[in-house]
Design an enzyme around this catalytic site. Structure first.
Site, PDB file in Angstrom:
ATOM      1  N   HIS A  39       0.830  -1.209   0.000  1.00 23.14           N
ATOM      2  CA  HIS A  39       0.000   0.000   0.000  1.00 23.14           C
ATOM      3  C   HIS A  39       0.866   1.261   0.000  1.00 23.14           C
ATOM      4  O   HIS A  39       0.592   2.229  -0.718  1.00 23.14           O
ATOM      5  CB  HIS A  39      -0.877   0.041   1.258  1.00 23.14           C
ATOM      6  N   GLU A 150      -0.785  -4.111  -8.836  1.00 25.46           N
ATOM      7  CA  GLU A 150      -0.949  -5.201  -9.799  1.00 25.46           C
ATOM      8  C   GLU A 150      -1.138  -6.550  -9.122  1.00 25.46           C
ATOM      9  O   GLU A 150      -1.504  -7.520  -9.778  1.00 25.46           O
ATOM     10  CB  GLU A 150       0.257  -5.254 -10.739  1.00 25.46           C
ATOM     11  N   ILE A 178       4.441  -5.657  -4.573  1.00 19.70           N
ATOM     12  CA  ILE A 178       5.535  -5.620  -3.614  1.00 19.70           C
ATOM     13  C   ILE A 178       5.544  -6.941  -2.848  1.00 19.70           C
ATOM     14  O   ILE A 178       4.487  -7.405  -2.393  1.00 19.70           O
ATOM     15  CB  ILE A 178       5.392  -4.435  -2.635  1.00 19.70           C
ATOM     16  N   MET A 186       2.781  -9.199  -0.738  1.00 27.24           N
ATOM     17  CA  MET A 186       2.256  -8.533   0.449  1.00 27.24           C
ATOM     18  C   MET A 186       0.745  -8.387   0.353  1.00 27.24           C
ATOM     19  O   MET A 186       0.191  -8.054  -0.692  1.00 27.24           O
ATOM     20  CB  MET A 186       2.908  -7.169   0.626  1.00 27.24           C
ATOM     21  N   SER A 187       0.083  -8.668   1.466  1.00 34.80           N
ATOM     22  CA  SER A 187      -1.371  -8.594   1.532  1.00 34.80           C
ATOM     23  C   SER A 187      -1.781  -8.380   2.976  1.00 34.80           C
ATOM     24  O   SER A 187      -1.142  -8.909   3.904  1.00 34.80           O
ATOM     25  CB  SER A 187      -2.002  -9.890   1.012  1.00 34.80           C
TER      26      SER A 187
END
Length: 287
Positions: A39, A150, A178, A186-187
């Site tokens: 983010h 993306e 990322i 990353m999440s």
């Protein structure tokens, strides 16, 4: 300095009206909070491209298929605000549900075609929820540019098509995924993984990279797909929603990447649904 947190549409428009009068460009980064470096990379891109930046934090109930998933989604607003402070964002818009879906709200934004596959096939109505809330956030913030990762490539395509079809005067900018040092995309959902599951999670990106390398030298997708699903299952993933090769243009299924394409995957690990996608080199069709 901690950014200003705006709760109501009236207050948001009062702020953006002044920016508009000063002819300043506005960038928006829509999020559901639980911010991570992915983010923050979008925030950095927005800061570089726009005079003013708004980060929205709204856990959108319309894009969840299960109440339990909505209830368990991580909410970390105070920590999020601290993370955003070093970027000097101009505002955080964190409305409650009534500011997005007021009483009597009856409108739904639906993008046809590309929402019927991949996540759309497994989460009915999910992309209607995404398209509806993003339409609201675009119009409420009056932004010139919107920034999306993306990592959610299908979502990015849906938002781009929605904005184009509805003539919303905004540029939808896609930014690279990322990853953690071990390759895991990353999440915010990664916060829900147990320590044991977190160790297993990078297998998803590892398998995808290996399949992409084999596609690049001309191997067909079907046997690679079967082997990938078997390896993920043996590695601790309990359900594979999809592991597919699809075109970038219209998300059509492919056997070989003879046009710009990506590998897409969604798999469950210890009760957490992980998604990922990676670019695949184009292999010219044999004559």
């Amino acid at each position: 300095m901690t950014p200003v947190i705006i709760r109501t549409l009236v207050d948001l428009r009062e702020v953006t009206r002044g920016w508009r009068r000063a002819e300043e460009s506005i960038g928006v980064v829509p999020t559901m909070g639980a911010l991570h470096d992915g983010h923050l990379s979008l925030v950095a891109a927005a800061k570089a491209a726009c005079d003013r930046v708004i980060v929205t934090i709204f856990v959108n109930p319309k894009q969840f298929n299960q109440t339990s998933d909505l209830d368990n989604y991580p909410r970390t607003e105070e920590e999020d605000a601290r993370k955003l402070a070093r970027f000097a964002v101009d505002a955080v818009y964190a409305p409650d549900v009534s500011q997005i879906y007021p009483e009597g709200f009856a409108t739904n934004v639906s993008v046809g075609g590309m929402t019927d596959v991949l996540c759309g096939a497994h989460r009915p109505g999910h992309f209607d929820g995404v398209a509806t809330v993003v339409t609201k956030l675009f119009t409420q913030t009056s932004a010139d540019k919107g920034f999306f990762g993306e990592k959610d490539f299908q979502q990015l395509m849906v938002v781009q098509r929605m904005a184009r079809d509805l003539d919303i005067p905004i540029e939808v900018v896609g930014c690279p995924t990322i990853r953690e040092e071990d390759g895991l995309a990353m999440s915010s959902r990664n916060l829900l993984l147990s320590d044991r599951a977190r160790i297993k999670a990078p297998l998803l990106s590892e398998v995808m990279q290996e399949v992409a390398e084999k596609l690049a030298v001309g191997e067909g997708f079907a046997p690679l797909q079967a082997a990938a699903v078997a390896r993920l299952t043996s590695g601790g993933f309990t359900d594979i929603d999809y592991f597919e090769l699809r075109s970038c243009a219209a998300l059509e299924a492919l056997e070989r990447p003879t046009e710009p394409a990506r590998l897409f995957a969604a798999a469950w690990l210890a009760g957490v649904r992980l998604i990922d996608n990676i670019d695949v080199p184009v292999v010219p069709a044999s004559g």
